[in-house]
Design a protein around this motif. Structure first.
Motif, PDB file in Angstrom:
ATOM      1  N   GLY A 298       0.877  -0.980  -0.026  1.00  0.00           N
ATOM      2  CA  GLY A 298      -0.078   0.042  -0.144  1.00  0.00           C
ATOM      3  C   GLY A 298       0.913   1.325  -0.132  1.00  0.00           C
ATOM      4  O   GLY A 298       0.550   2.332  -0.701  1.00  0.00           O
ATOM      5  N   LEU A 299       2.004   1.448   0.689  1.00  0.00           N
ATOM      6  CA  LEU A 299       2.810   2.432   0.895  1.00  0.00           C
ATOM      7  C   LEU A 299       3.551   2.785  -0.648  1.00  0.00           C
ATOM      8  O   LEU A 299       3.567   3.789  -0.997  1.00  0.00           O
ATOM      9  CB  LEU A 299       3.826   2.294   1.901  1.00  0.00           C
ATOM     10  N   LEU A 300       3.944   1.524  -0.972  1.00  0.00           N
ATOM     11  CA  LEU A 300       4.700   1.635  -2.292  1.00  0.00           C
ATOM     12  C   LEU A 300       3.764   2.326  -3.505  1.00  0.00           C
ATOM     13  O   LEU A 300       4.016   3.034  -4.168  1.00  0.00           O
ATOM     14  CB  LEU A 300       5.414   0.326  -2.564  1.00  0.00           C
ATOM     15  N   TRP A 301       2.493   1.586  -3.469  1.00  0.00           N
ATOM     16  CA  TRP A 301       1.658   1.784  -4.750  1.00  0.00           C
ATOM     17  C   TRP A 301       1.257   3.427  -4.574  1.00  0.00           C
ATOM     18  O   TRP A 301       1.410   4.001  -5.382  1.00  0.00           O
ATOM     19  CB  TRP A 301       0.469   0.942  -4.515  1.00  0.00           C
ATOM     20  N   VAL A 302       0.750   3.904  -3.172  1.00  0.00           N
ATOM     21  CA  VAL A 302       0.218   5.269  -3.342  1.00  0.00           C
ATOM     22  C   VAL A 302       1.144   6.126  -3.218  1.00  0.00           C
ATOM     23  O   VAL A 302       0.935   7.300  -4.255  1.00  0.00           O
ATOM     24  CB  VAL A 302      -0.578   5.222  -1.752  1.00  0.00           C
ATOM     25  N   VAL A 303       2.451   6.031  -2.534  1.00  0.00           N
ATOM     26  CA  VAL A 303       3.408   6.955  -2.519  1.00  0.00           C
ATOM     27  C   VAL A 303       4.040   7.261  -3.912  1.00  0.00           C
ATOM     28  O   VAL A 303       4.450   8.346  -4.282  1.00  0.00           O
ATOM     29  CB  VAL A 303       4.426   6.670  -1.538  1.00  0.00           C
ATOM     30  N   SER A 304       4.388   6.065  -4.553  1.00  0.00           N
ATOM     31  CA  SER A 304       4.985   6.299  -5.885  1.00  0.00           C
ATOM     32  C   SER A 304       4.293   6.846  -7.119  1.00  0.00           C
ATOM     33  O   SER A 304       4.690   7.582  -7.750  1.00  0.00           O
ATOM     34  CB  SER A 304       5.355   4.792  -6.552  1.00  0.00           C
ATOM     35  N   LEU A 305       2.916   6.460  -7.044  1.00  0.00           N
ATOM     36  CA  LEU A 305       1.970   6.923  -8.093  1.00  0.00           C
ATOM     37  C   LEU A 305       1.635   8.592  -7.702  1.00  0.00           C
ATOM     38  O   LEU A 305       1.462   9.509  -8.615  1.00  0.00           O
ATOM     39  CB  LEU A 305       0.693   6.260  -8.215  1.00  0.00           C
ATOM     40  N   VAL A 306       1.365   8.829  -6.616  1.00  0.00           N
ATOM     41  CA  VAL A 306       1.015  10.190  -5.861  1.00  0.00           C
ATOM     42  C   VAL A 306       2.261  11.033  -6.299  1.00  0.00           C
ATOM     43  O   VAL A 306       2.041  12.244  -6.882  1.00  0.00           O
ATOM     44  CB  VAL A 306       0.533  10.343  -4.751  1.00  0.00           C
ATOM     45  N   ALA A 307       3.458  10.630  -5.866  1.00  0.00           N
ATOM     46  CA  ALA A 307       4.585  11.389  -6.152  1.00  0.00           C
ATOM     47  C   ALA A 307       4.893  11.484  -7.617  1.00  0.00           C
ATOM     48  O   ALA A 307       5.348  12.665  -8.036  1.00  0.00           O
ATOM     49  CB  ALA A 307       5.845  10.577  -5.461  1.00  0.00           C
ATOM     50  N   ALA A 308       4.885  10.451  -8.449  1.00  0.00           N
ATOM     51  CA  ALA A 308       4.736  10.757  -9.905  1.00  0.00           C
ATOM     52  C   ALA A 308       3.786  11.730 -10.472  1.00  0.00           C
ATOM     53  O   ALA A 308       4.327  12.380 -11.424  1.00  0.00           O
ATOM     54  CB  ALA A 308       4.506   9.176 -10.599  1.00  0.00           C
ATOM     55  N   GLY A 309       2.689  11.532 -10.118  1.00  0.00           N
ATOM     56  CA  GLY A 309       1.565  12.599 -10.556  1.00  0.00           C
ATOM     57  C   GLY A 309       2.226  13.974 -10.050  1.00  0.00           C
ATOM     58  O   GLY A 309       1.950  14.959 -10.743  1.00  0.00           O
ATOM     59  N   TYR A 310       2.569  14.140  -8.861  1.00  0.00           N
ATOM     60  CA  TYR A 310       2.998  15.562  -8.445  1.00  0.00           C
ATOM     61  C   TYR A 310       4.117  15.977  -9.145  1.00  0.00           C
ATOM     62  O   TYR A 310       3.956  17.140  -9.390  1.00  0.00           O
ATOM     63  CB  TYR A 310       3.438  15.246  -6.795  1.00  0.00           C
ATOM     64  N   PHE A 311       5.142  15.356  -9.570  1.00  0.00           N
ATOM     65  CA  PHE A 311       6.294  15.681 -10.227  1.00  0.00           C
ATOM     66  C   PHE A 311       6.186  15.789 -11.704  1.00  0.00           C
ATOM     67  O   PHE A 311       6.786  16.565 -12.660  1.00  0.00           O
ATOM     68  CB  PHE A 311       7.404  14.922 -10.000  1.00  0.00           C
TER      69      PHE A 311
END
Length: 215
Positions: free
Chosen positions: A158-171
């Protein structure tokens, strides 16, 4: 009701409307979508990867707090998977204990053995694969994977999935080229997630296949 469902299914196109119309309530809406997609085996059609990416992009634009968003969606993903696991654990043994011809008890035992050996990797990697993401925790429950082991990989995934995709969208989510080709990018990401599983399966088949010895 149909308009609401249409907005949910096309969240990548309608999230701006949600933010403008409902303000802070959008956090609850996104939480419920992620929770339902991961928590109910009958709702694999709900958006997952694209929702996280687009939400991250809105975080970069200042319309959404990206840190609060990530925390809430991690909680939604973890609790959703937990509910799915509990349902599978409650229903699975009862279903397979009934004396029905079309139920294969040997298959259940093989699934149980598979999850004991590879269940952790499956729970983590399935987060990045639509459909599989919804079914994996349910099957883990049916296979009676231990609660402690499931939760360890559930939280990690859950951490890897949410953080990686939200961060990808953010940047990267507000880059014009990315916006215009979001669907293609999602498909490429899906292919990148599935390819290792396919290659691993092919490699196992090749290893098991007997080769003729030279004379």
């Amino acid at each position: 009701m149909l308009d609401l469902l249409n907005m949910v299914l096309h969240i990548d196109q309608t999230l701006g409307i949600w933010v403008a119309k409902y303000g802070a309530w959008v956090y609850l809406v996104l939480f419920l979508i992620v929770f339902a997609e991961t928590g109910f085996v009958v709702m694999p059609f709900l958006p997952g990867d694209s929702l996280l990416f687009i939400a991250g992009a809105f975080g970069a634009s200042g319309h959404i707090d990206p840190v609060l968003l990530a925390v809430l969606l991690v909680i939604a993903a973890v609790t959703g998977n937990t509910l799915n696991y509990i349902i599978g654990r409650a229903i699975g043994p009862k279903v397979f204990s009934t004396n029905l011809r079309f139920l294969d008890r040997d298959a259940l035992m093989r699934t149980h053995a598979f999850y004991e050996k590879h269940g952790g990797k499956t729970i983590v990697m399935s987060r990045f694969i639509p459909l599989v993401r919804t079914f994996a925790p349910f099957v883990a429950g049916v296979a009676e994977m231990s609660v402690a082991r499931f939760q360890l990989f559930n939280i990690t995934g859950g951490l890897l999935w949410v953080v990686s995709l939200v961060a990808a969208g953010y940047f990267f989510g507000n880059i014009p080229m990315v916006k215009e080709h979001l669907n293609l990018i999602v498909l490429i990401g899906l292919g990148a997630a599935i390819a290792p599983l396919i290659l691993a399966g092919i490699w196992k088949i090749i290893k098991k296949r007997p080769f003729p010895r030279r004379a």
